[in-house]
Design an enzyme around this catalytic site. Structure first.
Site, PDB file in Angstrom:
ATOM      1  N   SER A 133     -16.759  19.386  44.157  1.00 36.66           N
ATOM      2  CA  SER A 133     -16.638  18.117  43.443  1.00 36.66           C
ATOM      3  C   SER A 133     -17.114  16.976  44.331  1.00 36.66           C
ATOM      4  O   SER A 133     -17.035  17.065  45.563  1.00 36.66           O
ATOM      5  CB  SER A 133     -15.171  17.876  43.050  1.00 36.66           C
ATOM      6  OG  SER A 133     -14.985  16.560  42.544  1.00 36.66           O
ATOM      7  N   TYR A 146      -6.576  17.537  45.967  1.00 33.83           N
ATOM      8  CA  TYR A 146      -7.796  17.988  45.289  1.00 33.83           C
ATOM      9  C   TYR A 146      -9.002  17.809  46.202  1.00 33.83           C
ATOM     10  O   TYR A 146      -9.825  18.721  46.352  1.00 33.83           O
ATOM     11  CB  TYR A 146      -7.975  17.199  43.998  1.00 33.83           C
ATOM     12  CG  TYR A 146      -9.132  17.652  43.145  1.00 33.83           C
ATOM     13  CD1 TYR A 146      -9.001  18.762  42.313  1.00 33.83           C
ATOM     14  CD2 TYR A 146     -10.343  16.979  43.154  1.00 33.83           C
ATOM     15  CE1 TYR A 146     -10.057  19.189  41.517  1.00 33.83           C
ATOM     16  CE2 TYR A 146     -11.404  17.394  42.366  1.00 33.83           C
ATOM     17  CZ  TYR A 146     -11.255  18.497  41.550  1.00 33.83           C
ATOM     18  OH  TYR A 146     -12.307  18.911  40.770  1.00 33.83           O
ATOM     19  N   LYS A 150     -11.475  20.802  47.752  1.00 37.08           N
ATOM     20  CA  LYS A 150     -12.908  20.881  47.470  1.00 37.08           C
ATOM     21  C   LYS A 150     -13.737  20.736  48.754  1.00 37.08           C
ATOM     22  O   LYS A 150     -14.731  21.456  48.948  1.00 37.08           O
ATOM     23  CB  LYS A 150     -13.310  19.822  46.447  1.00 37.08           C
ATOM     24  CG  LYS A 150     -12.679  20.027  45.075  1.00 37.08           C
ATOM     25  CD  LYS A 150     -13.034  21.377  44.490  1.00 37.08           C
ATOM     26  CE  LYS A 150     -12.533  21.540  43.061  1.00 37.08           C
ATOM     27  NZ  LYS A 150     -12.921  22.847  42.484  1.00 37.08           N
TER      28      LYS A 150
END
Length: 241
Positions: A133, A146, A150
């Site tokens: 991402s 998150y 990633k």
């Protein structure tokens, strides 16, 4: 039929980018082994494209290994499964950390490991694409775990490319921007929320799930046979400006 005679394991295949990957790879001739937590998603996908379906909770390491063993030896692996728990730096919880890192990073690495073991036993070759991402490259509020998952997957993918390259296994990542899956389209439908993010995209729009899937298919194809260890942003130029 670019992938005729080939097989692909896709985690998170029930929804979003993973489902778009399953649809595209099947349309281009591949046999799809779909992994997802939700049985209804797997049933509807199998009715649409055929292939095999394995229900698994990727938060469970042992279940993840068992699902990969059931999937067997395939030509390609797409790690699309991912979750997010929105917590700020000061509000991060152990439960949120374990949930996000467990699925986004640990499960992806287990899938890569089991895929690679099977490929090497079969004589080598094959390709992996891990979906990361732009959140691993830019700081977004409430995306602490998150972003860590990633960015961590991108770092791990470089190690995978280094160690698996001698076995003929290529490993790459795609880093999408906001991708308009069904849920995301609703979440970003408010112009007050979407416009400040939209203006940071030179192409002046967000990505569609099929566009991300097409970029993944490119990295799996023979057209990319000399590409390994790279991260391809699928972001409409977001990271360039």
């Amino acid at each position: 039929m670019q992938f005729s005679g080939k097989s692909v394991i896709i985690t998170g295949a029930g929804k979003g980018i993973g489902r778009a990957c399953a649809q595209l790879m099947a349309a281009r001739g591949a046999s799809v082994v779909a992994l997802s937590r939700t049985r209804s998603d797997l049933d509807s996908l199998r009715a649409e494209i055929g292939g095999r379906a394995i229900q698994v909770d990727l938060a469970d390491p042992a279940a993840t290994r068992a699902a990969m063993a059931e999937a067997g030896t395939c030509d390609f692996l797409i790690n699309s499964a991912g979750i997010n728990v929105l917590e700020s730096v000061l509000e991060m919880t152990e439960a949120g950390y374990e949930a996000v890192l467990g699925v986004n990073l640990r499960a992806a690495l287990i899938a890569c490991q089991e895929f690679a073991r099977a490929r090497i036993a079969a004589g080598g070759g094959g390709a992996i694409v891990n979906i990361t991402s732009i959140a691993g490259h830019r700081g977004f509020p409430d995306h602490l775990c998150y972003a860590a998952s990633k960015a961590g997957l991108e770092g791990a993918s470089r190690v995978l490319a280094k160690e698996l390259g001698p076995h003929g296994i290529r490993v790459n990542c795609v880093a999408p921007t906001i991708t308009l899956t069904e849920l995301a389209a609703e979440a970003w439908s408010d112009p007050g929320k979407s416009q400040p993010m939209m203006v940071r995209h030179p192409l002046d729009r967000f990505a569609e799930a099929r566009e991300v899937a097409e970029s993944i298919a490119l990295l799996l194809s023979e057209d990319s046979r000399m590409i390994s260890g790279t991260v391809l942003p699928v972001d409409g130029g977001f990271l360039a400006v």
